[in-house]
Design an enzyme around this catalytic site. Sequence first.
Site, short mmCIF file in Angstrom:
data_model
loop_
_atom_site.label_atom_id
_atom_site.label_comp_id
_atom_site.label_asym_id
_atom_site.label_seq_id
_atom_site.Cartn_x
_atom_site.Cartn_y
_atom_site.Cartn_z
N LYS A 1 35.27 -16.06 -25.25
CA LYS A 1 35.00 -16.39 -23.84
C LYS A 1 35.86 -15.50 -22.95
O LYS A 1 37.07 -15.34 -23.23
CB LYS A 1 35.33 -17.88 -23.64
CG LYS A 1 34.95 -18.48 -22.31
CD LYS A 1 35.23 -19.98 -22.34
CE LYS A 1 34.76 -20.68 -21.07
NZ LYS A 1 34.97 -22.15 -21.14
N SER B 1 31.09 -24.84 -20.22
CA SER B 1 31.17 -23.53 -19.62
C SER B 1 31.26 -22.40 -20.63
O SER B 1 31.11 -21.25 -20.26
CB SER B 1 32.39 -23.46 -18.70
OG SER B 1 33.60 -23.64 -19.46
N SER C 1 33.35 -28.42 -22.26
CA SER C 1 32.88 -27.03 -22.27
C SER C 1 32.82 -26.36 -23.63
O SER C 1 32.27 -25.26 -23.75
CB SER C 1 33.75 -26.18 -21.34
OG SER C 1 33.50 -26.53 -20.00
#
Lengths: 86, 470
Positions: B81, B156, B180
């Site tokens: 990420k 996310s 997330s």
Amino acid sequence: MLHSHSKRLACRAKERESERGMTRPSAKEIKPIADVAGVPIEATVAERIANSIGPAFESFAPIAGTLPFDLEPASFLLAQTMKVSR
Amino acid sequence: MSIEPALMSLTAVAKAIADKQVSSNEVTRSCLHRIAQWQGKLNAFMTVEAESALKAAAEADAALAKGESRGPLHGVPLAHKDMYYDAGQVVTCGSLIRRDFVAATTSTALQRLKDAGTIRLGALGMAEFAYGPTGHNYHYGAVHNPWKLGHVTGGSSSGSGSAVAARLTFAALGSDTGGSIRMPAHFCGVTGLKVTYGRVSRAGAMPLSQSLDTVGPLARSAEDCALLLGLMAGADGEDPTASTAPLADYMAATSASLKGLKIGVPTSFYVDDLDADVAKILDNTIAVLKREGADIIKVELPDQRQLSAACQLVLAVEAAAFHKRWLIERPQDYGPQVLMRLQNGLSVPAVLYLEAMRWRGPALAAHVAATANVDAVLAPVAPVAAPSIAESDVGNSPNAEAVIQRLTRFTRTINYLGLPALAIPCGFNASGLPIGMQLIGRSFDEATLLTIGAAFQRATDFHTKVPSAA
């Protein structure tokens, strides 16, 4: 001890919830709070915020205003390591 | 080697490289080949760094030829990420504001994986500043679900879920502040571990909410998550909230039996308002766990709506505080949905925030007492499978929070309590979209979750299914 305390809180919260009524902020209340926070917002944004975060205020209302004076703010760290026997 | 290297699990490919059955170069090329096939459809990567990855792979192979191994993940290419600081690299955090931000330090979690021998493959897409549960991104476009293009990945950690599911990377770091890691794991059919608050250092990871943020992996199996957790977990001088609590042997935990373990199933909240497919898969999952030797016990949990509300208040305030300077100076540089969420935090009085924080101890104690008779709790991650990107593009709608709250209602309570949770793929709905479940554990007891997850994955094959690029 933390658990029995929590049970007491839940009972007391139920009694007081009906006494206090709604705690959801209105757009009129939100705007000055945001202004004081240093990030002024338009009235339309305040209205949207009231709709968005309002339900969280309502759901937390049974807890708000019920916590005892001597509840240690860092008790979460104790609860993380507490052992419970089966 | 007959199997396409990129399709192997993390543990298998690491062993294959160490045993010289396959080279790091071959593995890296295999991942790059799949990325070339998929990236145009998925938008999972922010950047693909093919040249430097191949150079690092060549160096890893040369080192191994000389008998030098850097660690248990020697020569394994990974992407993460795009919020983990990596000194000298741009880290966008999925935002316009940090589009050109070059990190001066490397995050502890990432450094520990590098020290284990991993190679950087690129950076993965994410919701802007990790503040969105669907995978939409106003600046860089939505990441697509490889099981059904046009459907959300969950957020996310959207790129992490999508890229692991499509076998573009063996695993990826995500972050979980309100769900997330678990939501992308659920929506994309991969395994995701949300660790206990404090289990893995957050140093050098972009902050969203200091009281709720956790760093953890998305991977192809519980075993792969165990390997990564063992490498990353533990105290860190750079992060005072990183716990000194002892670490378990997480890999050993994955080969333990379910016999004697008690798994709780909530009687309410987590079983309310479920889509029929999710409810059916929850029942099937319970049946498998029973068959594997676990005792299933009904548990009555404390009021989850209050926990969820407390989490929302804490998250809103802490996120707004982190972003206050940019909210004043650069509000136009946020996507409208993220700006909207950040503004929510401006309305919460300080006293209410502190009450929400102070209630955390009693709330966790009440949960511990309610679950004292079980080793873990099984619950859905979300009440639905992945919605389409269009139907969940809430824009600046006044109903935005209602949509988001339905998606996140089963996950954020766990962040408030700081508990670990392992999301595992448990089936597919009638449209072929994955559905996952979360195993919620006791503080710092990730090992038991990994035991249950691995046993379930030995008995089922949902985690081995690979979406087709055709």
